[in-house]
Scaffold this motif. Structure first.
Motif, PDB file in Angstrom:
ATOM      1  N   PRO A  63      -8.357  12.852   6.882  1.00  0.00           N
ATOM      2  CA  PRO A  63      -9.633  12.491   7.495  1.00  0.00           C
ATOM      3  C   PRO A  63      -9.722  10.977   7.747  1.00  0.00           C
ATOM      4  CG  PRO A  63      -9.993  14.037   5.708  1.00  0.00           C
ATOM      5  CD  PRO A  63      -8.539  13.627   5.653  1.00  0.00           C
ATOM      6  N   GLN A  64     -10.462  10.576   8.777  1.00  0.00           N
ATOM      7  CA  GLN A  64     -10.535   9.170   9.195  1.00  0.00           C
ATOM      8  C   GLN A  64     -11.078   8.228   8.132  1.00  0.00           C
ATOM      9  OE1 GLN A  64      -9.338   7.435  11.941  1.00  0.00           O
ATOM     10  NE2 GLN A  64      -8.206   9.345  12.050  1.00  0.00           N
ATOM     11  N   LEU A  65     -11.960   8.691   7.260  1.00  0.00           N
ATOM     12  CA  LEU A  65     -12.547   7.804   6.247  1.00  0.00           C
ATOM     13  C   LEU A  65     -11.769   7.815   4.936  1.00  0.00           C
ATOM     14  CD1 LEU A  65     -16.342   8.549   6.787  1.00  0.00           C
ATOM     15  CD2 LEU A  65     -14.969   6.683   7.736  1.00  0.00           C
ATOM     16  N   GLU A  66     -10.636   8.525   4.919  1.00  0.00           N
ATOM     17  CA  GLU A  66      -9.828   8.610   3.703  1.00  0.00           C
ATOM     18  C   GLU A  66      -8.591   7.741   3.812  1.00  0.00           C
ATOM     19  OE1 GLU A  66      -8.900  12.479   2.221  1.00  0.00           O
ATOM     20  OE2 GLU A  66     -10.991  13.128   2.296  1.00  0.00           O
ATOM     21  N   GLY A  67      -8.063   7.382   2.642  1.00  0.00           N
ATOM     22  CA  GLY A  67      -6.824   6.630   2.557  1.00  0.00           C
ATOM     23  C   GLY A  67      -6.206   6.855   1.196  1.00  0.00           C
ATOM     24  N   MET A  68      -5.138   6.131   0.918  1.00  0.00           N
ATOM     25  CA  MET A  68      -4.524   6.198  -0.400  1.00  0.00           C
ATOM     26  C   MET A  68      -4.299   4.779  -0.893  1.00  0.00           C
ATOM     27  SD  MET A  68      -1.183   8.246  -1.832  1.00  0.00           S
ATOM     28  CE  MET A  68      -2.032   9.827  -1.739  1.00  0.00           C
ATOM     29  N   LEU A  69      -4.815   4.513  -2.102  1.00  0.00           N
ATOM     30  CA  LEU A  69      -4.644   3.217  -2.744  1.00  0.00           C
ATOM     31  C   LEU A  69      -3.528   3.326  -3.775  1.00  0.00           C
ATOM     32  CD1 LEU A  69      -5.724   0.292  -3.060  1.00  0.00           C
ATOM     33  CD2 LEU A  69      -7.135   1.178  -4.940  1.00  0.00           C
ATOM     34  N   PHE A  70      -2.466   2.552  -3.568  1.00  0.00           N
ATOM     35  CA  PHE A  70      -1.351   2.487  -4.507  1.00  0.00           C
ATOM     36  C   PHE A  70      -1.637   1.336  -5.457  1.00  0.00           C
ATOM     37  CE2 PHE A  70       0.125   4.558  -0.760  1.00  0.00           C
ATOM     38  CZ  PHE A  70       1.061   5.493  -1.175  1.00  0.00           C
ATOM     39  N   VAL A  71      -1.597   1.629  -6.757  1.00  0.00           N
ATOM     40  CA  VAL A  71      -1.898   0.628  -7.778  1.00  0.00           C
ATOM     41  C   VAL A  71      -0.654   0.422  -8.633  1.00  0.00           C
ATOM     42  CG1 VAL A  71      -3.392   0.048  -9.725  1.00  0.00           C
ATOM     43  CG2 VAL A  71      -4.317   1.392  -7.811  1.00  0.00           C
ATOM     44  N   PHE A  72      -0.218  -0.823  -8.713  1.00  0.00           N
ATOM     45  CA  PHE A  72       0.969  -1.186  -9.487  1.00  0.00           C
ATOM     46  C   PHE A  72       0.550  -2.012 -10.703  1.00  0.00           C
ATOM     47  CE2 PHE A  72       2.294  -0.366  -5.207  1.00  0.00           C
ATOM     48  CZ  PHE A  72       3.482   0.345  -5.346  1.00  0.00           C
ATOM     49  N   GLU A  73       1.392  -2.015 -11.724  1.00  0.00           N
ATOM     50  CA  GLU A  73       1.074  -2.701 -12.979  1.00  0.00           C
ATOM     51  C   GLU A  73       1.071  -4.217 -12.822  1.00  0.00           C
ATOM     52  OE1 GLU A  73       3.425  -0.243 -12.732  1.00  0.00           O
ATOM     53  OE2 GLU A  73       2.221   1.320 -13.683  1.00  0.00           O
ATOM     54  N   GLN A  74       2.019  -4.741 -12.059  1.00  0.00           N
ATOM     55  CA  GLN A  74       2.190  -6.189 -11.913  1.00  0.00           C
ATOM     56  C   GLN A  74       2.267  -6.555 -10.438  1.00  0.00           C
ATOM     57  OE1 GLN A  74       2.306  -8.421 -14.458  1.00  0.00           O
ATOM     58  NE2 GLN A  74       1.966  -6.733 -15.878  1.00  0.00           N
ATOM     59  N   PRO A  75       1.769  -7.749 -10.078  1.00  0.00           N
ATOM     60  CA  PRO A  75       1.971  -8.197  -8.699  1.00  0.00           C
ATOM     61  C   PRO A  75       3.457  -8.436  -8.439  1.00  0.00           C
ATOM     62  CG  PRO A  75       0.336  -9.567  -9.825  1.00  0.00           C
ATOM     63  CD  PRO A  75       0.981  -8.692 -10.857  1.00  0.00           C
ATOM     64  N   ALA A  91      -0.418   0.070   6.527  1.00  0.00           N
ATOM     65  CA  ALA A  91      -0.485  -0.363   5.129  1.00  0.00           C
ATOM     66  C   ALA A  91      -1.163  -1.717   5.077  1.00  0.00           C
ATOM     67  CB  ALA A  91       0.915  -0.461   4.530  1.00  0.00           C
ATOM     68  N   ALA A  92      -2.176  -1.818   4.208  1.00  0.00           N
ATOM     69  CA  ALA A  92      -2.820  -3.096   3.918  1.00  0.00           C
ATOM     70  C   ALA A  92      -2.337  -3.525   2.543  1.00  0.00           C
ATOM     71  CB  ALA A  92      -4.339  -2.950   3.932  1.00  0.00           C
ATOM     72  N   PHE A  93      -1.669  -4.659   2.477  1.00  0.00           N
ATOM     73  CA  PHE A  93      -1.211  -5.206   1.209  1.00  0.00           C
ATOM     74  C   PHE A  93      -2.339  -6.100   0.701  1.00  0.00           C
ATOM     75  CE2 PHE A  93       2.538  -4.082   3.655  1.00  0.00           C
ATOM     76  CZ  PHE A  93       3.247  -3.332   2.728  1.00  0.00           C
ATOM     77  N   CYS A 115       7.009  -4.713   4.102  1.00  0.00           N
ATOM     78  CA  CYS A 115       6.758  -5.420   2.846  1.00  0.00           C
ATOM     79  C   CYS A 115       5.540  -6.335   2.911  1.00  0.00           C
ATOM     80  CB  CYS A 115       7.981  -6.264   2.483  1.00  0.00           C
ATOM     81  SG  CYS A 115       9.497  -5.298   2.278  1.00  0.00           S
ATOM     82  N   SER A 116       5.003  -6.592   1.720  1.00  0.00           N
ATOM     83  CA  SER A 116       3.914  -7.561   1.593  1.00  0.00           C
ATOM     84  C   SER A 116       4.488  -8.964   1.775  1.00  0.00           C
ATOM     85  CB  SER A 116       3.227  -7.424   0.236  1.00  0.00           C
ATOM     86  OG  SER A 116       4.124  -7.652  -0.831  1.00  0.00           O
ATOM     87  N   LYS A 117       3.646  -9.869   2.293  1.00  0.00           N
ATOM     88  CA  LYS A 117       4.089 -11.245   2.513  1.00  0.00           C
ATOM     89  C   LYS A 117       4.072 -12.074   1.235  1.00  0.00           C
ATOM     90  CE  LYS A 117       3.088 -11.595   7.384  1.00  0.00           C
ATOM     91  NZ  LYS A 117       2.364 -12.299   8.441  1.00  0.00           N
ATOM     92  N   LYS A 118       3.448 -11.525   0.181  1.00  0.00           N
ATOM     93  CA  LYS A 118       3.453 -12.187  -1.120  1.00  0.00           C
ATOM     94  C   LYS A 118       3.257 -11.116  -2.189  1.00  0.00           C
ATOM     95  CE  LYS A 118      -1.171 -13.576  -2.217  1.00  0.00           C
ATOM     96  NZ  LYS A 118      -2.065 -14.653  -2.519  1.00  0.00           N
ATOM     97  N   PRO A 119       3.438 -11.436  -3.457  1.00  0.00           N
ATOM     98  CA  PRO A 119       3.266 -10.434  -4.506  1.00  0.00           C
ATOM     99  C   PRO A 119       1.827  -9.902  -4.557  1.00  0.00           C
ATOM    100  CG  PRO A 119       4.516 -12.301  -5.340  1.00  0.00           C
ATOM    101  CD  PRO A 119       3.969 -12.700  -3.997  1.00  0.00           C
ATOM    102  N   VAL A 120       1.700  -8.574  -4.594  1.00  0.00           N
ATOM    103  CA  VAL A 120       0.398  -7.900  -4.700  1.00  0.00           C
ATOM    104  C   VAL A 120       0.520  -6.720  -5.655  1.00  0.00           C
ATOM    105  CG1 VAL A 120      -0.355  -8.548  -2.369  1.00  0.00           C
ATOM    106  CG2 VAL A 120       0.839  -6.377  -2.709  1.00  0.00           C
TER     107      VAL A 120
END
Length: 149
Positions: A63-75, A91-93, A115-120
């Protein structure tokens, strides 16, 4: 010697079970409400290594208002690819305070690394074009319980 074979057999069975579960889209992850300005996002949270590995693979729609948030322990510099992912995604980093570091459009069923442009510690995947349609760019802030600040 028998215990080694038993251990290998148990490992093979566990891997087979994981592969079987990985062939199906994960639909029952915990959810968190996020916002991007006035725009609400209902995000499933992938917080364990297995949840992050499967991600949005095998989904036929979202659905358009849904997404998935990936959560990591460390940046760290996070890199994503789209093998076994059927949907075009962006992907939004995201930094710890909710600031979008960079956005990357990703093509389905490819092994290109994005990839992300910096640690996230956070990556939010949405249907491709969602951020652009809302005028949300790098530097914008996301709000919600995961983000400090």
């Amino acid at each position: 010697m028998k215990s080694i074979f038993r251990g290998l057999a148990a490992l093979a069975l566990a891997a087979t079970g994981f592969l079987a579960s990985a062939q199906e889209a994960q639909m029952d992850l915990p959810r968190v409400a996020l916002n991007a300005g006035l725009h609400r996002i209902d995000a499933q949270v992938a917080a364990t290594p297995e949840q992050r590995m499967i991600g949005l693979m095998f989904r036929k729609d979202m659905p358009q208002l849904e997404g998935m948030l990936f959560v990591f322990e460390q940046p760290t510099v996070q890199c994503f690819w789209m093998k076994n992912t059927l949907l075009p995604l962006t992907a939004a980093f995201v930094d710890d305070d909710g600031t979008i570091v960079n956005l990357v459009d990703m093509k389905p069923q490819t092994t290109d690394s994005h990839c992300s442009k910096k640690p996230v510690r956070f990556v939010l995947e949405m249907n491709q074009g969602w951020f652009a349609k809302k005028g949300i760019k790098a530097g914008a802030k996301l709000g919600g319980p995961p983000f400090k600040g």
